[in-house]
Structure formats: structure tokens, C-alpha cells
Design an enzyme around this catalytic site. Structure first.
Site: not given
Ligand SMILES: *Cc1c(COP(=O)(O)O)cnc(C)c1O
Length: 383
Positions: A178, A206, A236
Site C-alpha cells: 500500500s 489494492h 477501495k
Molecule cells: C485498506 C486496507 C485494509 C483495510 O481495509 P478496510 O476495509 O479499509 O478496513 C487492509 N489491508 C490493506 C492492504 C489495505 O490497504
């Protein structure tokens, strides 16, 4: 921390350029946002396909509310599991080509759930050094032996696996990292999981919607294995909220029985689940969006390659502009903001010490000229 300690601790954060504050949006999520009455071009969301404010998705949510009302009113194991949730799970499982899928309120909750349900004392988890915080928290909470391998270093991982006498082993990785936008070598990871009889848990927060024709990183590599557990978030690229875990039906049955963040938490509003199929349709029909994203990413890489800000080889919407010192990163982010660009400065502990950066998040809704204008400013300002 006592209440009277908090003020001094917050001042410390401020003087170390580590104080975090929230921006309050007065607009829907998108590339054009309004904060404090000012408009900005945003490179700061994970809304990679521009679906968060897509009319068809907003309409699906509205229709979901009409059909199902507002709240779910209970956890899935009580009476919170509706036909909308059930259909969404079946659609998600089909979409990623797995036997079953289970919805969670967030990716964070899903990561805690899977890891703590499969490993405990006497077991071992093997985690990439750059894994997301929620994976690390799941590993810690599980009480399994928590071993971290150097980023994407398969030889190091194999050493740790070979030396482990743990009964159950689980390898946990982000599919797309990320903060750097680079990718895990999933086929090599699965080969190691097979050789050492381990689970492979892939967090594709992602990659889902973006890679593999939208079906995610595992689909892109054509990976098929019972020991592969796939997790993706719906907040996302999918434009909604929540997350799902996909794998064998035996696995999701076990999670329903053991995962504390599933059992002791209220189900998401059914309207949200009802909108999942529309999100999947938009993702499926999103080839043009994905092509635009890929072009933007290539453009970004091209312009940063050979400069001292190059962050590696990301073909994903996450493009790091590595600066080093916290204060410099913040100064650049502030100066861009004054010029109408919203790009977040990411500081330790989210990234390693001296790894402060601006993280450019691309969206299919960006125009190439907008990215060029941003990069011109960033490269000029940084000499
Ligand atoms: C955003 C994210 C999460 C958490 O997901 P949410 O639904 O926002 O709680 C978990 N792992 C990664 C790699 C992320 O980027």
C-alpha cells in the site's frame, strides 16, 4: 496514558511533524474534492476506478435502502444475515472463482478474523515486512509465533519456513503493497506454501477491481489452490465499504464459527450488500477504466524513473514519490495544497524511518494532463 499526559504527547507529535489531522470533505469522493471551501484536484483516495460516486452504484444503494431499510440490526449469526448478504457472498465467490465467500464490515476485521481463526499458540505466521498494519495486528492477536521476512525475499521466507516446527503455518502478504505499489510474487509464494504445507493468505485490498481484469491479483496469475485464502476490500476500487474473504466452503464455515470479528459484530446494512452486484458489474465492464489507470501509472513511472524520487516499479495506481525527511515531505504536500493539489504526505511509522513520501494515488477519472501538471510541480519544487 492519563488524560493530563495527552496534551504534551500531542504537542510532541506536532513538533516532530507526526501529528495527524483529518480533512473534512464537503464533496463526494472523487478527483475533484472540496475541503474548507476550497476545491482541490485529489490524488489521495483509493477510489481507483472512480466508482465511489458512480450514479449506478449510488442508485443501487438507494434501491437497497428502499427494499431493505437502513440497518441490519444484528450480527450475521443472530438475524442480521439477509438474502442481500447471501446473494452478495455468492456473487463475490463466483466473481473471484472460489467456492465460497464471507462478507466482513471491513478489511481490518477480515484480517483479524482469518489469522486468529487459523493459527494460535504453537503455530507460526510468516509475514512480509511491508504488510499492512491490519495483517500485523492479526498476527500479534493470534499469539502464533510471528515471523517477518524481508520484503518480497522468497529465500528468506523459505529459510524461516524450513526452520519452523510449527503445526500450522500461515503465510500472509499484501498482493499490492500500500505504500510502494509494488506486488507480491504470488506464484512463488504459493509454491512455497505448497512445499511447506502452509496456508497462503493474500490481502488484495489494492488489486481487486484493478488487476486481473478486475478479478484481482490471484486471478491475474491464474492461481488455484485450496490453501490459498483471498481477501479483498470493497471500500477501495469497488467503491463501497466492507470486505470479503473467499476460499473453500470449509474455510468460510470455520470462520462463521470461530472468527470473533464476524461473530461479535453487527452485519453491514443489507443495502450495502445489495449494491455489491452492481459494483461487480461496473468492475467487470471497467476495461476502459483499467486501461486509463495503467496508462497513468506508466506515465508516472516514466517521468520519475531516473530521478531521485523514483520509488521502484509500480504498475499499480499507487505511485510513491520518495522524499526521506518528514519535514520536507510535509512542506511539499503543503505547497501543493496551496496550488490546489491534494497529495498525502506519508510519514513513519506508516513507512520506514527516512522513508517519508508523497503517495500519489491514481484514479481512472484523472486526465493525463492533470497528472503531468502535478508531476511538473513536484519535480520543480524538489529541484
Ligand atoms: C485498506 C486496507 C485494509 C483495510 O481495509 P478496510 O476495509 O479499509 O478496513 C487492509 N489491508 C490493506 C492492504 C489495505 O490497504
Amino acid at each position: 496514558m492519563r488524560l493530563q499526559d495527552l496534551s504534551a504527547a500531542l504537542s510532541d507529535l506536532e513538533s516532530n511533524h507526526r501529528l495527524r489531522r483529518r480533512a473534512t470533505l464537503a464533496s463526494p469522493q472523487g478527483v475533484d474534492i472540496v475541503v474548507d471551501g476550497q476545491s482541490y484536484l485529489s490524488f489521495a483516495s483509493n477510489d481507483y476506478l472512480g466508482l465511489a460516486d458512480h450514479p449506478a452504484l449510488a442508485l443501487a444503494l438507494q434501491q437497497g435502502v428502499e427494499r431493505w431499510g437502513a440497518g441490519s440490526g444484528a450480527s450475521h449469526l443472530l438475524t442480521g444475515h439477509s438474502e442481500a448478504h447471501q446473494r452478495a457472498e455468492e456473487a463475490l465467490a463466483r466473481f473471484v472463482g472460489r467456492e465460497a465467500a464471507l462478507l466482513f464490515g471491513s478489511g481490518y476485521a477480515a484480517n483479524l478474523a482469518v489469522i486468529t481463526s487459523l493459527v494460535g499458540r504453537g503455530d507460526a505466521v510468516f509475514a512480509d515486512k511491508l504488510n499492512h498494519a491490519s495483517l500485523n495486528d492479526g498476527c500479534l492477536l493470534s499469539r502464533a509465533d510471528f515471523q517477518r521476512f524481508r520484503h518480497n525475499d522468497m529465500a528468506h521466507l523459505e529459510q524461516l519456513l524450513a526452520a519452523s516446527a510449527a503445526r500450522t503455518k500461515l503465510i500472509a502478504v499484501d498482493a499490492v503493497y500500500s505504500m510502494d505499489g509494488d506486488e507480491a510474487p504470488l506464484p512463488a509464494l504459493l509454491a512455497l506454501a505448497e512445499r511447506y504445507d502452509a496456508w497462503l493468505y493474500v490481502d488484495d485490498a489494492h488489486g481487486f477491481g484493478v488487476l486481473g481484469g478486475g478479478r484481482g491479483a490471484a486471478a491475474e496469475h491464474g492461481l488455484a489452490s485450496e490453501r490459498l485464502i483471498y481477501m479483498a476490500t470493497l471500500g477501495k476500487a469497488a467503491g463501497l465499504a466492507g470486505a470479503f474473504v473467499a476460499g473453500e466452503g470449509l474455510l468460510t464455515d470455520w470462520l462463521v464459527n470461530r472468527a470473533r470479528t464476524y461473530i461479535f459484530s453487527t452485519a453491514q446494512p443489507p443495502a450495502l450488500a445489495a449494491a455489491v452486484e452492481t459494483s461487480l458489474r461496473l468492475i467487470e465492464e471497467g476495461d476502459e477504466r483499467r486501461a486509463r489507470l495503467a496508462q497513468l501509472a506508466a506515465r508516472c513511472r516514466e517521468r520519475l524513473d531516473g530521478t531521485r524520487f523514483a520509488g521502484g516499479a509500480s504498475r499499480t495506481p499507487i505511485q510513491p514519490f520518495i522524499i526521506g525527511e518528514d519535514a520536507h515531505a510535509i512542506r511539499l504536500a503543503d505547497s501543493l495544497r496551496r496550488q490546489g493539489y491534494w497529495v498525502p504526505a506519508i510519514r513513519p511509522p506508516t513507512v520506514p524511518e527516512n522513508g517519508a513520501r508523497l503517495r500519489i494515488s491514481l484514479s481512472a477519472s484523472h486526465e493525463p494532463a492533470q497528472l503531468d501538471a502535478l508531476l511538473d510541480l513536484m519535480l520543480q519544487a524538489s529541484g
